[in-house]
Structures are given as structure tokens and as C-alpha cells.
Design a protein around this motif. Structure first.
Motif, PDB file in Angstrom:
ATOM      1  N   TYR A 285       1.278  -1.144   0.037  1.00 35.93           N
ATOM      2  CA  TYR A 285       0.096   0.175  -0.352  1.00 35.93           C
ATOM      3  C   TYR A 285       1.100   1.234  -0.017  1.00 35.93           C
ATOM      4  CZ  TYR A 285      -3.172  -3.736   1.845  1.00 35.93           C
ATOM      5  OH  TYR A 285      -3.653  -4.702   2.342  1.00 35.93           O
TER       6      TYR A 285
ATOM      7  N   ASN B  76      -3.597   3.469  -1.277  1.00 33.17           N
ATOM      8  CA  ASN B  76      -3.729   3.115  -2.621  1.00 33.17           C
ATOM      9  C   ASN B  76      -2.888   1.659  -2.347  1.00 33.17           C
ATOM     10  OD1 ASN B  76      -3.841   5.286  -5.605  1.00 33.17           O
ATOM     11  ND2 ASN B  76      -4.251   5.620  -3.796  1.00 33.17           N
TER      12      ASN B  76
ATOM     13  N   LEU C  46      -0.718  -1.395  -4.515  1.00 32.71           N
ATOM     14  CA  LEU C  46      -0.053  -1.413  -5.116  1.00 32.71           C
ATOM     15  C   LEU C  46       0.555  -2.685  -6.185  1.00 32.71           C
ATOM     16  CD1 LEU C  46       3.038   0.386  -3.020  1.00 32.71           C
ATOM     17  CD2 LEU C  46       1.433   1.465  -4.233  1.00 32.71           C
TER      18      LEU C  46
ATOM     19  N   GLN D 217      -4.512  -4.069 -10.396  1.00 36.33           N
ATOM     20  CA  GLN D 217      -4.917  -2.499 -10.730  1.00 36.33           C
ATOM     21  C   GLN D 217      -5.868  -3.576 -11.624  1.00 36.33           C
ATOM     22  OE1 GLN D 217      -1.266  -2.221 -11.030  1.00 36.33           O
ATOM     23  NE2 GLN D 217      -0.808  -0.847  -9.038  1.00 36.33           N
TER      24      GLN D 217
ATOM     25  N   ARG E   3      -5.634   7.370 -12.527  1.00 34.61           N
ATOM     26  CA  ARG E   3      -4.417   7.598 -13.317  1.00 34.61           C
ATOM     27  C   ARG E   3      -4.228   8.852 -13.037  1.00 34.61           C
ATOM     28  NH1 ARG E   3      -6.642   4.507 -18.471  1.00 34.61           N
ATOM     29  NH2 ARG E   3      -8.632   5.733 -17.893  1.00 34.61           N
TER      30      ARG E   3
ATOM     31  N   TYR F 215       1.977   3.266 -11.473  1.00 30.91           N
ATOM     32  CA  TYR F 215       1.362   3.661 -10.745  1.00 30.91           C
ATOM     33  C   TYR F 215       1.935   4.264  -9.720  1.00 30.91           C
ATOM     34  CZ  TYR F 215       4.797   0.763  -9.003  1.00 30.91           C
ATOM     35  OH  TYR F 215       5.858   0.276  -8.460  1.00 30.91           O
TER      36      TYR F 215
ATOM     37  N   SER G  33       0.033   8.065 -10.043  1.00 27.68           N
ATOM     38  CA  SER G  33      -0.976   7.672 -10.289  1.00 27.68           C
ATOM     39  C   SER G  33      -1.668   7.781  -8.788  1.00 27.68           C
ATOM     40  CB  SER G  33      -1.702   6.430 -10.034  1.00 27.68           C
ATOM     41  OG  SER G  33      -1.760   6.516 -12.244  1.00 27.68           O
ATOM     42  N   VAL G  34      -0.927   7.089  -7.617  1.00 33.58           N
ATOM     43  CA  VAL G  34      -0.626   7.005  -6.369  1.00 33.58           C
ATOM     44  C   VAL G  34      -0.658   9.000  -5.722  1.00 33.58           C
ATOM     45  CG1 VAL G  34      -0.545   5.027  -6.274  1.00 33.58           C
ATOM     46  CG2 VAL G  34       0.894   7.058  -5.447  1.00 33.58           C
TER      47      VAL G  34
ATOM     48  N   ASN H 159      -5.655   2.727 -10.736  1.00 28.09           N
ATOM     49  CA  ASN H 159      -5.128   1.891  -9.084  1.00 28.09           C
ATOM     50  C   ASN H 159      -6.191   2.074  -8.501  1.00 28.09           C
ATOM     51  OD1 ASN H 159      -2.567   2.409 -10.259  1.00 28.09           O
ATOM     52  ND2 ASN H 159      -1.851   3.973  -8.011  1.00 28.09           N
TER      53      ASN H 159
END
Length: 835
Positions: free
Chosen positions: A43, A70, A72, A75, A110, A116, A119-120, A195
Motif C-alpha cells: 500500500y 492506494n 500497489l 490494478q 490514473r 502506478y 497515480s498514487v 489504481n
């Protein structure tokens, strides 16, 4: 209709009626016995300090807008398919019942960079959850029918099924016994790839502004929810277990003079978790533990110091840590000391905003260039990195706030750092200053910071320095400065290159009280008629006397060294004229190391005695400058590497072209007096573009982002300086992609460009290659210079008539011969030295 057609129709009807063929699955496993801020390697929590796991649950410990976690390792993929999300949730028992907000899922998150990790931080997605008013909501559509739900101990279930170019989402709420309480359906456009996250947030769901972590400050408003038993399944779900991160996040190491030091960066594990990290090396087919160290309670680091390291071979290593009964590892290689390699390659970096995070293209380019050593000269973080602004108190929360920003540095560069030495040194933003005049470690506050000192508590400053510098070789003089703040200035010797690592912020005087008021910002001088003499006050410090003592020893010590490089946070010049997004013209910037001028010149005079090349960053404007202390080009060259991600742009666009330019060279090269009167001869410089493109990477590229490469060729003494733009491709386009005027090649001897007044006899050596020559003025006993010469002959220049002591030989073995009363003259004669 054929039997085969009938069979296809039957199978199609079954497929439409049955649940989706689930692909990858995920189920949260927060341990019941653990309590910690860090919620696990699968995460990323936004922000770190507002979340914790306790009693098998994920809890939002502090309220606010857009608090999210999020995932990880899983997805939603870009291919069509179904998915299902389930989670138990409820209000925290001590939560304020009044704030408006919501909790639930965010899907299809996104960012613009298709990674990714980006995106977080900057991703946007579709919200689906329950409001504190007890209504189900998908996007901005709120279920208005039915009685409001209680928001304690619900199970939320979100199912998604493709429907043409859209997705049909169904959100259901169940009570603790599994009874359906409410159901809400909504069609949303797009493929929903991206994500997945859990959210506990103030404000309204579905509001793009509420998903902006760069506006969601540390204010404490909104509800606080807990979550448990998060499950994800479906054929649209992709598993990426290699994207898990931690509990050993990354490591930095150095190898110098037979001592290997390594720092493991850890997350904030809990008080009941192990506080020991083990360092292991390969032994046969297995691993042997050679040391174990405790995790520092604030910095979350474990630092190892191994003397008598075998530097003649590559040594695989791994760091080991046991969490919740399971061993976790971080593996890498301590490379051998490349003493026999002709060229040592240094990669230089500075100033990483997170707008290009995780900088995958730059990382790829640097991996291809395969440097021997990485050098991060400062501003590894900025205050706004990772969003949510900054928190400066109490110390524990401020430490967690810094660590979540610092973790982005390791998330970007960790794979490169795992198997090559790394130098990192904190600059002003790393310690939450816009500018830093350390004044020997004094205590200050934000309103008075221009008087000098640190605004943050000393304990916190020491924590920052521990994360970034504890793996460096032992300090030259470890005595702390004011408030007990440590020092890290030192020598790193690797590949027969001697690096001086300087702290040019810690001892520097603050301008307020020393110079006339500048109006507005204390660092910016805007009046072109200002009195430069008043801005060069007696006694104003740059490096401080302690570092000058270090430099005097360092320039004279050539044991097992062929070339010298001085690393500092910023360059010894004021080589910018326009600052900021609005291109404000500045005459001078007191944050640069062009100020104080006399102290700057004193530093140059020390460095040139060792023919030291200078490497720095900070200015956001890449440049190669030949410095002058007392005359033009009488000192060394500096290379300012570009910023990794330029936030605050700077440029140099002089009104009058430079003098003594090379034929056809740009107008901004040549000789200039900088705003503080310092002599600078600009060889190459990379201004930002006049027009900036809008896509994020193109935007950063046009603002002059990039990285530096220095190639130190020991047999010839040549130094090749490369400055690579952000979107360059050195593998496929090695002739392009650099800033204008690059690459630049100089000779090591050019770093003492002072013109000779007289010459000593030519030194001719037999029985030894590449000896060290040291010249001492007998009139005052001062070292004139020392260097390792190429070959067996050298004609020493000197700068006044008189007699000199000359030492020639190999200082690492003690095989040195001394010649006194060597007279300076017009250059005739020979001094034969036989070994």
C-alpha cells in the motif's frame, strides 16, 4: 441454424448471466496483533501520518480531505472485464459525528504519466462509497431513495461490468449480518484502468478538487473511518506482486579507504515490531550475517559501518528484516573499488520536484550510462512534494511528513542505488527552508531565518541528515555545531578519485544584519545601483573555518588519488539573471554561493591548490563556469547539473554579450561580472525555452530539467562534462539530447588557471610513473599547489619570484623526495628525481 451456432448462443447466454470469470484476487491481511503507522508493503498511504493499522483494521487516524490508501500490487487493467470490490467499514468510535464526508472506494485512478507510482500522487478516479449522511454515491450521483444508512460496520460491495464504451457500476451496502440495506447503480464512461484505493474524506465525493492532494492541506476536518477485510477479484484485475515496496525500502552505501558504510531506509514500523536490520553477504550458496543494527526511532534508518571491507571484488549483499514472522530482503551488490578503470563516470542530480515522478525515462537513461557513482547535491524533496503541504510540529508528525516525501526519492532511484555508491546531501528545501543560511547551526524561526540558522527543531534536522548522509564516510571533524546538530563534510575516495563533500549551507552567514536591506525578499537584490562593497561585509562566512582546515588538508593529500572533485550544494557564483515563473530580473541572489564575495574567493583559492573540479546543483540552470578569484579564469571549473524536475525556473540572459567568447559562441557565454561582482567565464549554459509545452514531461523538459554526467579520464587528466535534457535518449541518440554547448571537455590542470609569474626547473622522474608533485612557498610556508602529474615530467609554475620546496613521489608508500631552495626563474633547468 447449425448445432455449432446453437452451442455458441447457449454459451454466450450463460456467460452473460453468470458472474465474471475472476482473474487475479487480493485480500487484505492486516495483522490483528500489530499496531503501526506504516500499513504494509502492498500500500501507499496519503498522507503517511494520517493512517495506521491496529487490531486487524486499517484506520484513518486523523481526518481531512482526500485521505486515501492506494493498493500497489493490483490494478484494473485496460482490457474489458468484470471486477468486484468488497470492504467492511465504519466510523471511528471517537469520531466527531458532525463533519460531512464519505468513505469507500476509488477506482480507475490514473495520472498523466501512466505509472502506478505517479497515480498514487496525482491520479484521478471514480469515487464510490457512503456519505456520513448515510447515502450511497457513485461519482457525483447520490442515491436519494430510501432511509439513510447507519455508517457503522457496513460492508460495501462494488461490482463493475463493461457495457460498450462504459462501465455499469453497482454499489451495495450490507449490515454486519449480510442483509442488503441499499443498492445504487450508475453508468460511467471509460475503461476504468488504473489504481484502486480506499478513501476516508471530508467534502463531497466525485469532486475533482477533493481528489487533489496538492490542495488538501493538513487541516483537520472531515470524518474518520476504519476499514477491514478488503477483497478484490475479477478478470479485469491484474496482479503485480513486484510492485510491493518494503519493509526495507532501499539502501545507500559508500566504499572509501577500505570502509563500507550502508544505510537501510525503513518505514515507520510499530513499537512491538523488531527494531533490528541484518546485513548479510554471500557465502557459498548461502548468506552470512556480518552485522545487525537498530532502527533509529525518528529517522527509521539502520546504518552499518564495516571496516576492512574487501574492495577488490564485487560483493553481493542483502539486508534482512523480520516483520510479522516473515523475513523480507533488499538485495544488491557492493561494487569493487574500480581503481584500475581508466574512466570514472559520475552521475549528478539536484532538485527533484514530484511533477515528473517517478522519472522513469531519466532512470532508464542513467542505467544505460551506467555511472560508477551517483551524486545527489540537494533538494531531494520540496515542501509540496507528495501533496498535503507540510507539517512542522510536533516532531514525530513532522518526521513522518518528511519521510513520505523522502520515500519518493528512494522509490525513484532505489534500483540504481542498490549496486553503486551514492552521495546525497540535504539542501535548503530538504530541511523546509526556501533559503538556508545555517550560521553554524543556530536556532531561528521563519520570520528571522535570514539572520541565519535552522527553523525546524534540531532533533528533526538531525533526523533529515541521518536519512541522507549517515552512509557517507566518517566526518573529517565530527564535532557538532550549535544545538548539537552534526556535520558530514568529509572525503570520499573511490576509483582513485578523491571527492571532497562540502556543507556550504551549514556554516554560511545569514545576510540580515550584515548587508543593507534589499527590500522584499532578503535574498533578492533588484537595485542595479546597489553598493557591492556593502554586500561584502568583513567576517561573513561561506564554508567556515572548519571546512577551510579540511580543504587545506584535502588539497595536499594525494594518496591513492589521481584527480580531485569538490561536491557542494550550489556553485560559487551568481550565474542567473531571471527568476521564477514571471521571469523577474534580479541583479543578485544572496542564496547563491556568489555571496559573500570575499568568502567565495577564499574558497576558490583553497580549491585550486588541489586542481579540484567543482560539482554542484541547486540553481535549476545547468552551466559550466571557469571561475576567477583575483583575475579572470585564475581558479577552477564548476559544473552545475540541471534540476531533475524544474519547479522554479531560472535563466541567464545578459543585456550585453560576454567578452572573450569563442568564435560563434552564444551571447550568454564568455566573461561576465555576476551581480555580486565575481568574475565568471561561462563556457556552456542551458536556459529554459521561451515557450513551454503543456504535457507534463514536455513542460519539464522545456523548463530545462535533466541530469549531469562527468567522465573523469585518469590517464589523460581530461574531464568531459555532459548535461542531458529530460527527454533525451543517450542510447539511441548519443549525439543529441544535451543542452546547447555540451559536452565540454577540460583538462585537470585547467582547474588552476592562474597565470604563471615564474617557473621552477622541469621535473624529470625516473623509476616512477605519475608521481605527486607538491610545491611550497618558502617565504610563508604555504602550499602553492599539489597534484598528481601524468607521465614522468612536469614544469611547475609559480606566482612570484623566490625559492620553493618541492616534494616528488608516492605519498601512499612514503617514497617521497624533498628538494629545498628551488629557485624560480624563466623556466630553464632540469630537476632530475630518481627512484
Amino acid at each position: 441454424m447449425t448445432p455449432m451456432t446453437m452451442r455458441r448462443i447457449t454459451l454466450l447466454c450463460i456467460a452473460l448471466a453468470a458472474p465474471a470469470a475472476w482473474g487475479a484476487e487480493f485480500r487484505s491481511a492486516w495483522p490483528v496483533s500489530a499496531e503501526r503507522v506504516w500499513v504494509g508493503p502492498e500500500y501507499w498511504a496519503n498522507p503517511l501520518q494520517d493512517w495506521r493499522i491496529a487490531g486487524g483494521r486499517l484506520e484513518c487516524g486523523r481526518s481531512g480531505v482526500n485521505r486515501n490508501v492506494n493498493l500497489l500490487t493490483h490494478q484494473l487493467g485496460s482490457a474489458p472485464g468484470g471486477f468486484a470490490l468488497r470492504v467492511r467499514l465504519g466510523r471511528m468510535p471517537d469520531d466527531n459525528p458532525n463533519p460531512d464526508g464519505w468513505a469507500g472506494f476509488r477506482i480507475g485512478i490514473r495520472g498523466e504519466l501512466n505509472d502506478y507510482r505517479d497515480s498514487v500522487l496525482r491520479g484521478r478516479g471514480i469515487d464510490a462509497g457512503v456519505t456520513t449522511g448515510g447515502r450511497l454515491v457513485i461519482g457525483k450521483a447520490v442515491l436519494s431513495a430510501g432511509a439513510p444508512l447507519a455508517t457503522g460496520d457496513l460492508e460495501l460491495a462494488l461490482d463493475g461490468r463493461p457495457a460498450g464504451g462504459s462501465y455499469e457500476l453497482t454499489l451495495r451496502a450490507f449490515d454486519a449480518q449480510g442483509k442488503l440495506l441499499a443498492e445504487h447503480r450508475q453508468s460511467v464512461p471509460g475503461d476504468l484502468a488504473g489504481n484502486l484505493a480506499l478513501v476516508s474524506s471530508g467534502g463531497a465525493p466525485g469532486d475533482p478538487a477533493a481528489q487533489n492532494s496538492y490542495r488538501a492541506g493538513p487541516e483537520r476536518r472531515g470524518p474518520r473511518f476504519w476499514f477491514a477485510n478488503w477483497r478484490i477479484s475479477g478478470d479485469k484485475v491484474e496482479a503485480h506482486p513486484g510492485q510491493a515496496w518494503g519493509p526495507i525500502l532501499w539502501a545507500q552505501y559508500t566504499l572509501s579507504k577500505g570502509v563500507m558504510k550502508m544505510t537501510a531506509q525503513m518505514p515507520p514500523v510499530g513499537p512491538a515490531d523488531s527494531d533490528l536490520v541484518r546485513l548479510q553477504v554471500r557465502e557459498g550458496a548461502g548468506w552470512k550475517t556480518i552485522d545487525e543494527e537498530r532502527i533509529h526511532t525518528l529517522a527509521r534508518t539502520a546504518t552499518f559501518r564495516i571496516p576492512d571491507w574487501d574492495a577488490t571484488r564485487d560483493s553481493p549483499y542483502r539486508l534482512a528484516y523480520t516483520l510479522d514472522g516473515q523475513d523480507h530482503y533488499w538485495e544488491g551488490t557492493v561494487r569493487r573499488d574500480p581503481v584500475d578503470r581508466d574512466t570514472i563516470v559520475v552521475a549528478g542530480f539536484s532538485c527533484m520536484m514530484d511533477t515528473g515522478f517517478p522519472n522513469t525515462r531519466m532512470v532508464r537513461n542513467v542505467r544505460y550510462q551506467n555511472p560508477d557513482i551517483l551524486v545527489f547535491t540537494g533538494d531531494q524533496i520540496y515542501e509540496n512534494v507528495a501533496g498535503f503541504r507540510i507539517e512542522i510540529e510536533p516532531v514525530e508528525i513532522a518526521a513522518l511528513d518528511y519521510l513520505r516525501k523522502w520515500y519518493l526519492h528512494g522509490w525513484t532511484w532505489g534500483d540504481l542505488m542498490r549496486d553503486r555508491p551514492t552521495v546525497s546531501m540535504p539542501d535548503d528545501h530538504d530541511v523546509y527552508h526556501g533559503n538556508l543560511w545555517g550560521a553554524g547551526g543556530l536556532k531561528t524561526d521563519l520570520a528571522n531565518h535570514a539572520r541565519g540558522g535552522y527553523r525546524m527543531p534540531a532533533e528533526w534536522v538531525k533526523m533529515v541528515e541521518r536519512t541522507q548522509t549517515s552512509h557517507l564516510p566518517d566526518p573529517y571533524d565530527p564535532r557538532p555545531v550549535e544545538q548539537g546538530i552534526g556535520v558530514y563534510y568529509t572525503e570520499l575516495r573511490y576509483g582513485r578519485i578523491s571527492f571532497a563533500i562540502l556543507e556550504d549551507r551549514k556554516f554560511k552567514s545569514g545576510p540580515r544584519g550584515l548587508v543593507p536591506p534589499t527590500g522584499g525578499r532578503p535574498d533578492h537584490v533588484t537595485d542595479p545601483n546597489f553598493d557591492r562593497r556593502a554586500f561584502d561585509p568583513p567576517g561573513a562566512q561561506l564554508l567556515g573555518e572548519r571546512q577551510h582546515r579540511f580543504l587545506r588538508q584535502w588539497v595536499a593529500d594525494w594518496r591513492e588519488s589521481d584527480m580531485k572533485v569538490a561536491i557542494s550544494q550550489t556553485i560559487l557564483a551568481n550565474a542567473t539573471s531571471y527568476h521564477g515563473q514571471d521571469h523577474t530580473f534580479l541583479v543578485a541572489d544572496l542564496n547563491s554561493n556568489g555571496w559573500p564575495a570575499s568568502a567565495r574567493n577564499a574558497a576558490l583559492r583553497e580549491l585550486r591548490r588541489g586542481f579540484a573540479f567543482m560539482l554542484a546543483g541547486d540553481q535549476h540552470l545547468t552551466s559550466v563556469i571557469h571561475h576567477g578569484a583575483d583575475d579572470w579564469e585564475d581558479s577552477g571549473y564548476s559544473f552545475c547539473v540541471p534540476a531533475i524536475n524544474v519547479g522554479y525556473p531560472r535563466s541567464f540572459r545578459p543585456q550585453t554579450p560576454g567578452e572573450n567568447r569563442a568564435p560563434g559562441a552564444p551571447y550568454y557565454t564568455g566573461r561576465f561580472r555576476d551581480g555580486l561582482g565575481n568574475r565568471v567565464t561561462i563556457q556552456a549554459l542551458g536556459n529554459p525555452e521561451e515557450q513551454l509545452r503543456k504535457p507534463p514531461l514536455e513542460f519539464l523538459h522545456d523548463k530545462a530539467s535533466g541530469h549531469g554526467i562527468v567522465r573523469l579520464h585518469k590517464p589523460s587528466g581530461k574531464i568531459t562534462i555532459e548535461s542531458w535534457r529530460l527527454l533525451s535518449d543517450p542510447q539511441n541518440d548519443p549525439a543529441g539530447g544535451q543542452f546547447p554547448g555540451f559536452p565540454v571537455t577540460i583538462r585537470m590542470e585547467d582547474n588552476y588557471g592562474r597565470r604563471a609569474v615564474a617557473w621552477l626547473p622541469e621535473i624529470r622522474v625516473s623509476g616512477m610513473e605519475n608521481p605527486v608533485v607538491e610545491v611550497v612557498d618558502e617565504a610563508d610556508g604555504e602550499l602553492v599547489y599539489a597534484l598528481r602529474v601524468r607521465g614522468r615530467s612536469f614544469r611547475p609554475k609559480v606566482f612570484r619570484p623566490g625559492t620553493y620546496t618541492v616534494r616528488v613521489g608516492a605519498p601512499e608508500t612514503g617514497n617521497v623526495k624533498t628538494f629545498a631552495k628551488v629557485a624560480a626563474g624563466a623556466g630553464g633547468g632540469v630537476l632530475n628525481v630518481a627512484f
